[in-house]
Every structure is written in structure tokens, then in C-alpha cells.
Design a protein around this motif. Structure first.
Motif, PDB file in Angstrom:
ATOM      1  N   GLY B  80       0.848  -1.318  -0.137  1.00 39.57           N
ATOM      2  CA  GLY B  80       0.137   0.098  -0.100  1.00 39.57           C
ATOM      3  C   GLY B  80       0.956   1.312   0.073  1.00 39.57           C
ATOM      4  N   ALA B  82       3.375   2.332  -2.089  1.00 36.76           N
ATOM      5  CA  ALA B  82       3.967   1.867  -3.521  1.00 36.76           C
ATOM      6  C   ALA B  82       3.695   2.883  -4.654  1.00 36.76           C
ATOM      7  N   HIS B 105       0.966   5.665  -3.536  1.00 37.66           N
ATOM      8  CA  HIS B 105       0.181   5.921  -2.336  1.00 37.66           C
ATOM      9  C   HIS B 105       1.055   5.696  -1.119  1.00 37.66           C
ATOM     10  N   GLY B 107      -0.564   4.952   1.959  1.00 36.04           N
ATOM     11  CA  GLY B 107      -1.077   3.881   3.109  1.00 36.04           C
ATOM     12  C   GLY B 107      -2.134   3.107   2.282  1.00 36.04           C
ATOM     13  N   GLY B 108      -1.909   2.843   0.994  1.00 39.64           N
ATOM     14  CA  GLY B 108      -3.053   2.079   0.447  1.00 39.64           C
ATOM     15  C   GLY B 108      -4.287   3.000  -0.043  1.00 39.64           C
TER      16      GLY B 108
END
Lengths: 421, 421
Positions: B80, B82, B105, B107-108
């Protein structure tokens, strides 16, 4: 929420609405200012890790937007000879995402292997040739934003208000960035048009590789400066239902002439009187004569929000917004009426005003809670103004299915309901 | 075919290639003119009915385009936190379809119910308020086309050619039409900024509702004339991975400042020195000092076709095409070199040249079969020209991950292979 005007107001919302009704542009939640002086509560979505990158290597819309899809106005006897409409009331700006571009097919959507696909250019040209997709990608390209509108769009309003929402009345309308090769470049590649097919008098037959072999004749002198043979829309290759791998784009001309799954361009001396320009896509006028080869879609506009299916939940400010377009050039102005056509005022035009592209307009409106009707009227760069329905019927009669571009009225009831009536 | 230069030529194609190599812009298939004087064979796709209308109420790309997807340059320890890149080599025109807009992102991707979502505007404003999505839709909107670029884009080239294809070197780059409410309109709705947070000296803290609570400080005076709080991209509501239901757009600023899943805007007197503007998104210079709050993405360009992974299959004509952009205005010119930077010539700029948007350029090139290198160089409306890598390294050193905008070179081998070397 899919539709900002459809849900009943919550208790907090009702309080807000009361404030809104008091006037001014103010929009605010019931939350008092004092509440916002304390730290905000941590969002529940901040308490858990989100979905990973690349969950969808090719992304999809939010599940909360599942109702924003193409729809058909009716059941068609042959599912491949049918249409589906763009959800205009749920869209913003001027572009149509590829997944929501309207469909109108005569023999369904063919599956074409681009490696096997060929475009033939022949007839009255010096050196007839077949082009592979690779050949086309090795020619200079051009990208332009243009609308597409089916000539049958809004045809259900000829006999008066149909009761349908804007997706079904005006949704055979989309706008994309198209990329491909200029028709003029391709004609240079085949050595040019021969004397007998000179561009001042020549016609171009375009044929699709679908089961209908969709075929139209086009006047070269009116399209040569702007027609494109395109392989991409909105940045990526064409979608299957939009002509993959190749289609013709004739900016401003009725949708069906923008032949999809394009396999053949033949230069000829006169129109070939195909089925799609004789029994179809020709209008029977009141005096019994036919209006053939109308081609250009005349200036038109429609309010997309609020529109039928929306419901005004409170008195006060609403931005009226919609789309305007013309097959003959740019939009010069859009006027809006909020009193059933008694008075008109200019709308704001948003962003770049592009040739033969959708233009977004917007007008401020304060609804006082009374029953009324809202309308929009477009004028294009030629000076042509969108007619009333009465003017259009006087000129064309009631036999035609095509090229309906009259001013569209939406009624607003005292309850806030918006209706096509 | 996904990639026009990747496949080995067929026998028919080889004959064609011989003709192409003879010179001129001529592109043609082996089919002789005489063959085209006979009627064309009926296309196999014309012999069977196609797929029905509405097979996909929300459309999807052709199965033949299955390789045109976002990709990551490497495996990330936290999926998340990435990024994924836009396939620039396979795209056309200037817009990025929503399904291919790059991801970055921290935190996803959160799943946010738009009915529950709120935007708080507080801090040094007269009347702090919470806005629902409905509230925002009842304010005047604006649509504009702007690029987004991650400040880490092309960072893998700081130490010399990475060997990667353009999707992985430059693919943290996309361009969409964004629709929403002007930041200035929202500040009016909260009664304006108070004296201590005056717009000439004030800052704005923007926070996302994701698991990283992504937070950045922004200088109000540099963004107030153009920042938007947007709910739509390319006509439809934001995609989840692009901030659904609400994000900030700060045209020209590094991607991470365009905070996704926007929940809070707080007017403050000075930057809050968040994690994302101290330990991250700040560049360590050679002299040990930090370059903080760089914000604007400087002028940059890259050739997308031909680019690494493509293979020139024959001597002769190729259109060189690519993208140019600047976070400080419009693109004034793009120059192309096909001799490794020894000489430069102007490229054509395609279509409307928009402020802080991708601009497509194109240049004619005749490859003589020798090894060479092709490059592009952008100059923006401020007169700033894209630097060489040596110039950039001299100014910034080699410690930085961010804001790499040097001229990019692609080598062309005598075999026709294009490499990032």
C-alpha cells in the motif's frame, strides 16, 4: 451518493437546508464552528491499511458509482442493431470516459485482430494501397477533441416531451480526444486523387468491417481539412465498441458517418446511395421530399443538472450546468432561462472553447420554491441559434427521426421534482 | 499488435520494408494496385453478427490490448506504500484514460462512502465549516486539463541510464480533465481567511483520509489562483486510487501535494513541517543543505515512440513523438536531436497548448540504419529550458531522489533496437 438531489434530507441536512434557504451562496454543514476548533476525529478509513497499489492494473470505477453506466432507451429486436446512451446527468466537464461513450451499431461489435486488419484506399486515386495498422502508426499523427452525436439523438422529442431523463433523450452524445492520421495525409500516400475524382467534386465511400458493412458516402471537399482516420481515443487504443482498431472521425458530421471498424475508403465521383443514406439517415419532410446528406449536426444544448430524476431538496442556490455543441464550429454563447423561456441570460462557458467539441456551460440560479421551467439555448460561431421545437417542426415537419436539435425544457415542480414534461 | 516495432517482420512485411527503405514518406502494403481494382474480399468479421450493445454497460479495453496496463518498477515491501506507472509508450495524444493514471500511495487505497465523507475547512478562517459531497456539488464548478507528476518520477536516472523503458522511467506522469470547486470559492464559503492567515503569507495544510493521513503544507499565495478541490476526472467521478470521492489539485505542483481522499484544509501561518515535507519530498544537496518546498515540477520532455523496447524494423521514415510539460506554465517549444545531441531542430506541437498540461510533440525522422541516439528538450513559457543531466547534477548533486528533469537520451543500435543506455 450517486445523485445529489435524489435522497431525502437527513435531520442534520434539513437544518442545513434551512440555512441555505435563507439565501446567499453559503453552503455549510450543521456542524458548528466551535466543533471545528477541536481536533477532528480520525477518519475510519485512516485506521486500516488501504488496498494495495496495482489491485487493478487497469483501473475501474468506485463500487459506489455502479449506477453510472450506459443504458438503452428500449429493448431492441436485434441486440447488435441497437444503441446505448451516455449518462450525461452524472458526468462533469466535457470529456466522456471511454467506458461510457455511447454505442450505436448496425450489426454488433466485431472482434478484429489488429495484426490482420487492413485499410484499403482505392477508387479514383493514383496508387491504390492496403495499409496495415503498423503502416498507419508510422505516419505523422494528430490529436483533436471532438464530440460525436448520433443523428437520431433526441428524436423521441419530435412529438413533444417524452418524459425521459437526459441520458435517454440526449445521451447519444460523447466527446473524446481522438488520435490518428489525417485523411489528407493518407490521400497523399496513395498519390492523390485522380482528375475525375477531384476533391472539389469528389466523394469518399467509407466502409466498416462489421456484420452490417456500414457504408456511407461523404463529400471530400467538406471533410478533407479535418477528417481523421483514428486508432486512439482519450489516450489509449479505440475501444471495441468504438471501432477497434480503426475508425473514421469526421468532426461535426452525424455519428454514423464516422464509420467504425474502418476497412475501406474509396474515392468516387458521386454518392453511392447506400442503404444508410437512402432508407435510413434521410429525413422525410412535410411536403413529401427528402432531406438527404444533412451531415452537420446543428448547434444544440441541454441542461444536465438539474435534469429529470433530480430533485431540488431546498430553496436557494443551485448551479445550472449543461453541455453545448455545434457541428459547424465553436459555441459562441449559451443562454439560460429559469422562467419557462420568458427571459434569458448568458451562461458562463467553462475552459477552452474547442471547435466541434462539447462546451460546458454554467449559470447561477436561486430557486424560490415555485413551479417553473428551465431551458438552455446555444448559438454557434456561424451565428446560428438553436431553434424552439415549434420552429423546428415548422421547418421539418413531424416525419423525421433525425437531427432534432430544439431547445429542451425541464419542468421544476413546487415539490422540487424535475421532469421532462 | 501492441507494439508496432517489436514483432519480426512477416514475408509480406519484408517486401514492404524494402520499399519503405527506398525513401519518401510512402507507406504501403505489398498488395499491388491491380489487386485493389478487384472487389475486396468480404472481411471475416462481416460474416458473423457482432457482440450486442451493452455487452459491457461500463466498457473495457479490447482483449488485444491486455498488455497496456500500469506496472511497478520494483517490488515494494508494503504493497500500500508503493507506486505504479502509466504505460506512456503505448499511449497517444495527451490525456491519460482513468484506468491507466499512475498510482503513488503511502497507506493504500481507502474505501470511502461518499455519503459519509466530509471536508473540513478550518484554522485561520472566519467561519470554519464541514462540507458534504452534496454541498460541494451545489457550488459553481470548474473543469481544467492538467498533468500530475510524482516528484520521484525519473529518479532512477540520477546515476546515469537505468536501462528501464519509458513506462518505468517517466510513467509517474498522467494528464486528466479535472472538475471541482475552486479553492478560492471554498475560502469565500468559510468567510475568508482571517488577518493572521492573510493570503500573502498564509499556508494551507491539506490532509487525506487514507491510512497514512497524507499531509502537506502549501503556500496559499502561490496556489490560490488555480487550485481546485475536485470530485471528477475525465468526465466521471474520481477513481478510488485517485482520491475518491475528493482530492486537491494544485496545477504544476509535485504529485503528493495534490492530496487524495481530502478530508481537511486548515489555514495556518507557516508550514507545519510534516513528515512528507521533512524526511520525504525534500532534497539533500551536495553541500549538505536541504532543498525543501520545491513544489513546481520544472519543464521536462521525453520521447515515447520510439523508446526502449521498440525496435526499428527498417531504414526510412519514423515519426518521433513524445510528451512535454512544465509546472510553471505552457510549453513554448520542444527540440529534437537525432544525432546524440550534436544538432537540434524544432518539433511540431500538436493541438491546443494548455497551461500545466501534457503537450504532444512530433518530429519527422529518417533513420539511415546507423547507431545513434535520439533526445528531446523542452522550453517553457518562462524561458526555462530542460537541463542536461550534467547540468542538473552540477546544481543538485547526486543525493536527491526528487525533481529529476534532465534531457533523456535513447540509444538506437544499428540493429534497430532502442535502449536506455
Amino acid at each position: 451518493m450517486m445523485n445529489p438531489h435524489n435522497s431525502p434530507p437527513s435531520r442534520g441536512r434539513r437544518r442545513l437546508l434551512g440555512r441555505l434557504a435563507a439565501g446567499g451562496l453559503a453552503v455549510s454543514h450543521a456542524a458548528a464552528a466551535s466543533e471545528l476548533l477541536r481536533p477532528l476525529e480520525v477518519a475510519s478509513s485512516s485506521r486500516v491499511p488501504g488496498a494495495p497499489v496495482l489491485e487493478h492494473p487497469y483501473g475501474v470505477p468506485s463500487p459506489h458509482e455502479v449506477n453510472v453506466v450506459r443504458r438503452s432507451a428500449r429493448a431492441w429486436p436485434l441486440p447488435g442493431a441497437a444503441s446505448s446512451m451516455t449518462p450525461l446527468a452524472d458526468l462533469h466537464g466535457t470529456l466522456t470516459p471511454n467506458g461510457l461513450v455511447y454505442e450505436r451499431h448496425h450489426g454488433g461489435v466485431p472482434d478484429i485482430d489488429p495484426d490482420q486488419h487492413r485499410l484499403a484506399i482505392h477508387g479514383l486515386v493514383r496508387t491504390p494501397k492496403l495499409f496495415t495498422m503498423d503502416d498507419l502508426l508510422r505516419l505523422p499523427s494528430e490529436s483533436r477533441i471532438h464530440f460525436l452525436e448520433c443523428s437520431g439523438n433526441t428524436g423521441n422529442e419530435w412529438n413533444g416531451p417524452s418524459g425521459m431523463p437526459v441520458q435517454l433523450t440526449h445521451g447519444l452524445l460523447s466527446c473524446c480526444e481522438w488520435t490518428g492520421v489525417r485523411l489528407s495525409t493518407l490521400l497523399e500516400e496513395v498519390g492523390g486523387v485522380t482528375a475525375s475524382g477531384n476533391t472539389s467534386g469528389g466523394w469518399l465511400l467509407a466502409e466498416g468491417a462489421d456484420a452490417a458493412a456500414m457504408t456511407r458516402s461523404l463529400p471530400l471537399d467538406r471533410i478533407l481539412d479535418r477528417a481523421l482516420v483514428v486508432y486512439a481515443q482519450n489516450g489509449e487504443r479505440l475501444r471495441p465498441e468504438n471501432g477497434y482498431p480503426l475508425r473514421l472521425i469526421v468532426p461535426g458530421f452525424e455519428g454514423n458517418t464516422n464509420v467504425k471498424w474502418l476497412r475501406r475508403l474509396k474515392v468516387v465521383n458521386s454518392p453511392l446511395q447506400t442503404r444508410e443514406e437512402t432508407s435510413k439517415y434521410t429525413s422525410l419532410l412535410a411536403n413529401g421530399t427528402a432531406r438527404q446528406f444533412a451531415f452537420e449536426m446543428d448547434a444544440k444544448s441541454v441542461i444536465t443538472r438539474p435534469s429529470p430524476g433530480h430533485r431540488l431538496t431546498t430553496h436557494g442556490y443551485y448551479p445550472i450546468t449543461g453541455l453545448a455543441w455545434s457541428g459547424r464550429g465553436t459555441i459562441r454563447k449559451v443562454e439560460v432561462s429559469t422562467d419557462g423561456g420568458a427571459t434569458w441570460r448568458p451562461a458562463r462557458l467553462d475552459g477552452a472553447i474547442l471547435d466541434r467539441a462539447l462546451t460546458r456551460f454554467q449559470a447561477d440560479w436561486r430557486w424560490d420554491g415555485g413551479a417553473t421551467a428551465i431551458l438552455s439555448r446555444a448559438t454557434d460561431s456561424t451565428g446560428y441559434a438553436q431553434p424552439t421545437r415549434a420552429e423546428l417542426v415548422a421547418a421539418r415537419g413531424l416525419n423525421s427521426q433525425y437531427h432534432y436539435n430544439a431547445i429542451q425544457q425541464w419542468r421544476v415542480d413546487a415539490s422540487g421534482e424535475v421532469r421532462n414534461a
